[in-house]
Scaffold this motif. Structure first.
Motif, PDB file in Angstrom:
ATOM      1  N   TYR A 101      -7.257   5.649  -3.506  1.00  0.00           N
ATOM      2  CA  TYR A 101      -5.926   6.501  -3.252  1.00  0.00           C
ATOM      3  C   TYR A 101      -6.221   7.760  -2.296  1.00  0.00           C
ATOM      4  CZ  TYR A 101      -3.269   2.805  -5.838  1.00  0.00           C
ATOM      5  OH  TYR A 101      -2.794   1.862  -6.281  1.00  0.00           O
ATOM      6  N   CYS A 102      -7.560   8.224  -2.461  1.00  0.00           N
ATOM      7  CA  CYS A 102      -7.836   9.515  -1.981  1.00  0.00           C
ATOM      8  C   CYS A 102      -7.630   9.542  -0.388  1.00  0.00           C
ATOM      9  CB  CYS A 102      -9.158  10.254  -2.534  1.00  0.00           C
ATOM     10  SG  CYS A 102      -9.876  11.533  -1.718  1.00  0.00           S
ATOM     11  N   PRO A 103      -6.912  10.365   0.260  1.00  0.00           N
ATOM     12  CA  PRO A 103      -6.808  10.245   1.626  1.00  0.00           C
ATOM     13  C   PRO A 103      -8.247  10.448   2.352  1.00  0.00           C
ATOM     14  CG  PRO A 103      -5.750  12.336   0.907  1.00  0.00           C
ATOM     15  CD  PRO A 103      -6.010  11.522  -0.497  1.00  0.00           C
TER      16      PRO A 103
ATOM     17  N   ILE B 194       0.784  -1.073   0.049  1.00  0.00           N
ATOM     18  CA  ILE B 194      -0.069   0.168   0.071  1.00  0.00           C
ATOM     19  C   ILE B 194       0.733   1.334  -0.155  1.00  0.00           C
ATOM     20  CG2 ILE B 194      -1.507   1.687   1.610  1.00  0.00           C
ATOM     21  CD1 ILE B 194      -2.679  -1.380   2.298  1.00  0.00           C
ATOM     22  N   ALA B 195       1.868   1.291   0.918  1.00  0.00           N
ATOM     23  CA  ALA B 195       2.712   2.472   0.831  1.00  0.00           C
ATOM     24  C   ALA B 195       3.651   2.682  -0.518  1.00  0.00           C
ATOM     25  CB  ALA B 195       4.002   2.097   1.942  1.00  0.00           C
ATOM     26  N   ASP B 196       3.986   1.623  -1.002  1.00  0.00           N
ATOM     27  CA  ASP B 196       4.388   1.490  -2.356  1.00  0.00           C
ATOM     28  C   ASP B 196       3.458   1.969  -3.403  1.00  0.00           C
ATOM     29  OD1 ASP B 196       6.767   1.007  -1.381  1.00  0.00           O
ATOM     30  OD2 ASP B 196       6.650  -1.301  -1.928  1.00  0.00           O
ATOM     31  N   GLY B 197       1.923   2.063  -3.305  1.00  0.00           N
ATOM     32  CA  GLY B 197       1.264   2.120  -4.269  1.00  0.00           C
ATOM     33  C   GLY B 197       0.696   1.393  -5.182  1.00  0.00           C
ATOM     34  N   VAL B 198       1.039  -0.011  -4.712  1.00  0.00           N
ATOM     35  CA  VAL B 198       0.569  -1.019  -5.505  1.00  0.00           C
ATOM     36  C   VAL B 198      -1.003  -1.097  -5.550  1.00  0.00           C
ATOM     37  CG1 VAL B 198       0.638  -3.695  -5.865  1.00  0.00           C
ATOM     38  CG2 VAL B 198       2.596  -2.356  -5.123  1.00  0.00           C
ATOM     39  N   PHE B 199      -1.710  -0.787  -4.437  1.00  0.00           N
ATOM     40  CA  PHE B 199      -2.928  -0.814  -4.368  1.00  0.00           C
ATOM     41  C   PHE B 199      -3.493   0.038  -3.189  1.00  0.00           C
ATOM     42  CE2 PHE B 199      -1.450  -4.774  -2.964  1.00  0.00           C
ATOM     43  CZ  PHE B 199      -1.608  -4.933  -1.542  1.00  0.00           C
ATOM     44  N   PRO B 200      -4.657   0.680  -3.344  1.00  0.00           N
ATOM     45  CA  PRO B 200      -4.946   1.442  -1.959  1.00  0.00           C
ATOM     46  C   PRO B 200      -5.318   0.995  -0.681  1.00  0.00           C
ATOM     47  CG  PRO B 200      -6.484   1.363  -3.670  1.00  0.00           C
ATOM     48  CD  PRO B 200      -5.519   0.809  -4.212  1.00  0.00           C
ATOM     49  N   GLY B 201      -5.729  -0.253  -0.899  1.00  0.00           N
ATOM     50  CA  GLY B 201      -6.376  -0.989   0.233  1.00  0.00           C
ATOM     51  C   GLY B 201      -6.503  -2.349   0.083  1.00  0.00           C
ATOM     52  N   ALA B 202      -6.447  -3.266   1.387  1.00  0.00           N
ATOM     53  CA  ALA B 202      -6.925  -4.492   1.135  1.00  0.00           C
ATOM     54  C   ALA B 202      -7.665  -5.377   2.287  1.00  0.00           C
ATOM     55  CB  ALA B 202      -5.668  -5.219   0.972  1.00  0.00           C
TER      56      ALA B 202
END
Length: 79
Positions: free
Chosen positions: A50-52, A22-30
């Motif tokens: 990805y929106c906070p 998630i930190a690497d931007g691979v996906f926003p959540g899981a």
């Protein structure tokens, strides 16, 4: 089957793997589950998008897997 994370083996490496991706931007959540020795470990991290301002994921978050089914179906058929 145990559906409670208390008293289970240490699965912190799974959490670290997911939060790292998630930190690497691979996906926003899981939202994920890992089965081991008749137990199931549940976890969730990140956000829906990805929106906070996007809601945080929970272990009961349901994701649309429609696009993934094509890739998984074709890959398994070829193997």
């Amino acid at each position: 089957m145990n559906r409670d994370n208390r008293g289970m083996a240490d699965f912190s490496h799974i959490d670290q793997l997911v939060t790292g991706a998630i930190a690497d931007g691979v996906f926003p959540g899981a939202a994920y589950a890992v089965g081991h020795n008749r137990s199931i470990y549940f976890g969730a991290a990140g956000r829906y998008m990805y929106c906070p301002d996007s809601p945080e994921t929970r272990i009961d978050t349901i994701w649309d897997m429609a696009s993934c089914s094509k890739v998984i179906g074709c890959t398994t058929a070829v193997e």
